[in-house]
Design a protein around this motif. Sequence first.
Motif, PDB file in Angstrom:
ATOM      1  N   LEU A   1       0.798  -1.232   0.000  1.00 33.50           N
ATOM      2  CA  LEU A   1       0.000   0.000   0.000  1.00 33.50           C
ATOM      3  C   LEU A   1       0.831   1.284   0.000  1.00 33.50           C
ATOM      4  O   LEU A   1       0.280   2.377  -0.105  1.00 33.50           O
ATOM      5  CB  LEU A   1      -0.948   0.001   1.201  1.00 33.50           C
ATOM      6  CG  LEU A   1      -1.967  -1.149   1.200  1.00 33.50           C
ATOM      7  CD1 LEU A   1      -2.707  -1.210   2.525  1.00 33.50           C
ATOM      8  CD2 LEU A   1      -2.922  -1.016   0.032  1.00 33.50           C
TER       9      LEU A   1
ATOM     10  N   VAL B   1      -4.072   6.942  -2.285  1.00 33.57           N
ATOM     11  CA  VAL B   1      -3.566   5.575  -2.421  1.00 33.57           C
ATOM     12  C   VAL B   1      -2.975   5.130  -1.082  1.00 33.57           C
ATOM     13  O   VAL B   1      -2.176   5.837  -0.473  1.00 33.57           O
ATOM     14  CB  VAL B   1      -2.513   5.489  -3.545  1.00 33.57           C
ATOM     15  CG1 VAL B   1      -1.802   4.146  -3.533  1.00 33.57           C
ATOM     16  CG2 VAL B   1      -3.179   5.737  -4.894  1.00 33.57           C
ATOM     17  N   GLY B   2      -3.406   3.966  -0.625  1.00 34.11           N
ATOM     18  CA  GLY B   2      -2.924   3.395   0.626  1.00 34.11           C
ATOM     19  C   GLY B   2      -3.810   3.695   1.825  1.00 34.11           C
ATOM     20  O   GLY B   2      -3.603   3.147   2.901  1.00 34.11           O
TER      21      GLY B   2
ATOM     22  N   VAL C   1      -6.153   1.899  -4.107  1.00 35.54           N
ATOM     23  CA  VAL C   1      -4.953   1.667  -4.915  1.00 35.54           C
ATOM     24  C   VAL C   1      -5.178   2.285  -6.291  1.00 35.54           C
ATOM     25  O   VAL C   1      -6.315   2.454  -6.732  1.00 35.54           O
ATOM     26  CB  VAL C   1      -4.601   0.163  -5.057  1.00 35.54           C
ATOM     27  CG1 VAL C   1      -4.242  -0.453  -3.716  1.00 35.54           C
ATOM     28  CG2 VAL C   1      -5.731  -0.615  -5.714  1.00 35.54           C
ATOM     29  N   ASP C   2      -4.087   2.631  -6.975  1.00 38.46           N
ATOM     30  CA  ASP C   2      -4.185   3.164  -8.342  1.00 38.46           C
ATOM     31  C   ASP C   2      -4.499   2.077  -9.350  1.00 38.46           C
ATOM     32  O   ASP C   2      -5.198   2.307 -10.327  1.00 38.46           O
ATOM     33  CB  ASP C   2      -2.873   3.844  -8.752  1.00 38.46           C
ATOM     34  CG  ASP C   2      -2.823   5.301  -8.359  1.00 38.46           C
ATOM     35  OD1 ASP C   2      -3.893   5.902  -8.123  1.00 38.46           O
ATOM     36  OD2 ASP C   2      -1.717   5.842  -8.281  1.00 38.46           O
TER      37      ASP C   2
ATOM     38  N   VAL D   1      -5.290  -2.152  -9.337  1.00 40.74           N
ATOM     39  CA  VAL D   1      -5.489  -3.390  -8.582  1.00 40.74           C
ATOM     40  C   VAL D   1      -4.569  -4.499  -9.077  1.00 40.74           C
ATOM     41  O   VAL D   1      -3.997  -5.242  -8.277  1.00 40.74           O
ATOM     42  CB  VAL D   1      -6.971  -3.828  -8.631  1.00 40.74           C
ATOM     43  CG1 VAL D   1      -7.149  -5.251  -8.135  1.00 40.74           C
ATOM     44  CG2 VAL D   1      -7.833  -2.902  -7.798  1.00 40.74           C
TER      45      VAL D   1
ATOM     46  N   ALA E   1      -1.106  -3.887  -7.784  1.00 41.27           N
ATOM     47  CA  ALA E   1      -1.071  -4.118  -6.330  1.00 41.27           C
ATOM     48  C   ALA E   1      -1.048  -5.618  -6.030  1.00 41.27           C
ATOM     49  O   ALA E   1      -0.336  -6.069  -5.124  1.00 41.27           O
ATOM     50  CB  ALA E   1      -2.249  -3.442  -5.657  1.00 41.27           C
TER      51      ALA E   1
ATOM     52  N   ARG F   1       2.380  -6.910  -6.321  1.00 41.25           N
ATOM     53  CA  ARG F   1       3.183  -6.589  -5.130  1.00 41.25           C
ATOM     54  C   ARG F   1       2.873  -7.546  -3.975  1.00 41.25           C
ATOM     55  O   ARG F   1       3.742  -7.853  -3.160  1.00 41.25           O
ATOM     56  CB  ARG F   1       2.955  -5.142  -4.695  1.00 41.25           C
ATOM     57  CG  ARG F   1       3.546  -4.119  -5.650  1.00 41.25           C
ATOM     58  CD  ARG F   1       3.549  -2.716  -5.079  1.00 41.25           C
ATOM     59  NE  ARG F   1       2.256  -2.185  -4.710  1.00 41.25           N
ATOM     60  CZ  ARG F   1       1.420  -1.559  -5.548  1.00 41.25           C
ATOM     61  NH1 ARG F   1       1.734  -1.411  -6.832  1.00 41.25           N
ATOM     62  NH2 ARG F   1       0.269  -1.089  -5.104  1.00 41.25           N
TER      63      ARG F   1
ATOM     64  N   LEU G   1      -8.662  -4.435  -1.771  1.00 43.31           N
ATOM     65  CA  LEU G   1      -8.094  -3.313  -2.520  1.00 43.31           C
ATOM     66  C   LEU G   1      -9.167  -2.788  -3.466  1.00 43.31           C
ATOM     67  O   LEU G   1      -9.827  -3.580  -4.145  1.00 43.31           O
ATOM     68  CB  LEU G   1      -6.881  -3.775  -3.326  1.00 43.31           C
ATOM     69  CG  LEU G   1      -5.797  -4.519  -2.553  1.00 43.31           C
ATOM     70  CD1 LEU G   1      -4.707  -5.010  -3.502  1.00 43.31           C
ATOM     71  CD2 LEU G   1      -5.224  -3.648  -1.453  1.00 43.31           C
TER      72      LEU G   1
ATOM     73  N   GLU H   1      -9.780  -0.078  -6.616  1.00 45.29           N
ATOM     74  CA  GLU H   1      -9.065   0.738  -7.595  1.00 45.29           C
ATOM     75  C   GLU H   1      -9.715   2.112  -7.771  1.00 45.29           C
ATOM     76  O   GLU H   1     -10.908   2.211  -8.035  1.00 45.29           O
ATOM     77  CB  GLU H   1      -9.014   0.014  -8.939  1.00 45.29           C
ATOM     78  CG  GLU H   1      -8.186   0.743  -9.985  1.00 45.29           C
ATOM     79  CD  GLU H   1      -7.975  -0.091 -11.228  1.00 45.29           C
ATOM     80  OE1 GLU H   1      -7.138  -1.020 -11.181  1.00 45.29           O
ATOM     81  OE2 GLU H   1      -8.651   0.179 -12.241  1.00 45.29           O
TER      82      GLU H   1
END
Length: 193
Positions: free
Chosen positions: A8, A73-74, A138-139, A141, A144, A147, A180, A182
């Motif tokens: 995040l 974001v986060g 999140v920008d 999905v 993310a 990650r 999450l 988007e």
Amino acid sequence: MDFFAGVLGWTVIAEPGGSFSGFVGDRLAAHVVAGEQGWRVFFGGDEARELRANSSVDGGRVLHGPWAPPPRVGEPCWVELMTESPQDDYWSAELGWESRPEGEDFVVFTSARHGDPRAVAGRLTTSRAQGWQVYFAVDDVVAACARVSVWDGRVLLEPTTVPTGLVASIEGPHGGSCVLLEKPAGWGGVWSS
């Protein structure tokens, strides 16, 4: 904490007693307490008190929600109660919410606490995970979720479109799941409009 910071983008600060705070810029995104299970959700209200389903009311300033600045974001961007036994009357009585059915198994709770009614939380009747699910903005999905693998977590629900928007459900290597969402336009994604 490293997992959520990596996925995040949090800046992590160690706190006394083995807990940690995760920040997005100058805003607190989450406070992680060693040994606690799952997310504890705090709702704004006049009188601090414990509620059901690992949640509480705090009389302080609300950091995230429909009247706070749009989520970055986060940051948390929605909460949804997953339960087998809906108790909408309980939440309405405790928090002054109204419930608005949005399908057979889903309800959006709204509040007019600070003016016009706004969506504050959702409730899904399900036999899956129980308790409050926290959504984080999140920008992208898909990126993310990539990650998540790098940080040894796992994707529980691949990216999919639901009424809230494009989501994925993830879990860290030591537990702790979240959703999450988007590019939410505001608190609750599509429910913010």
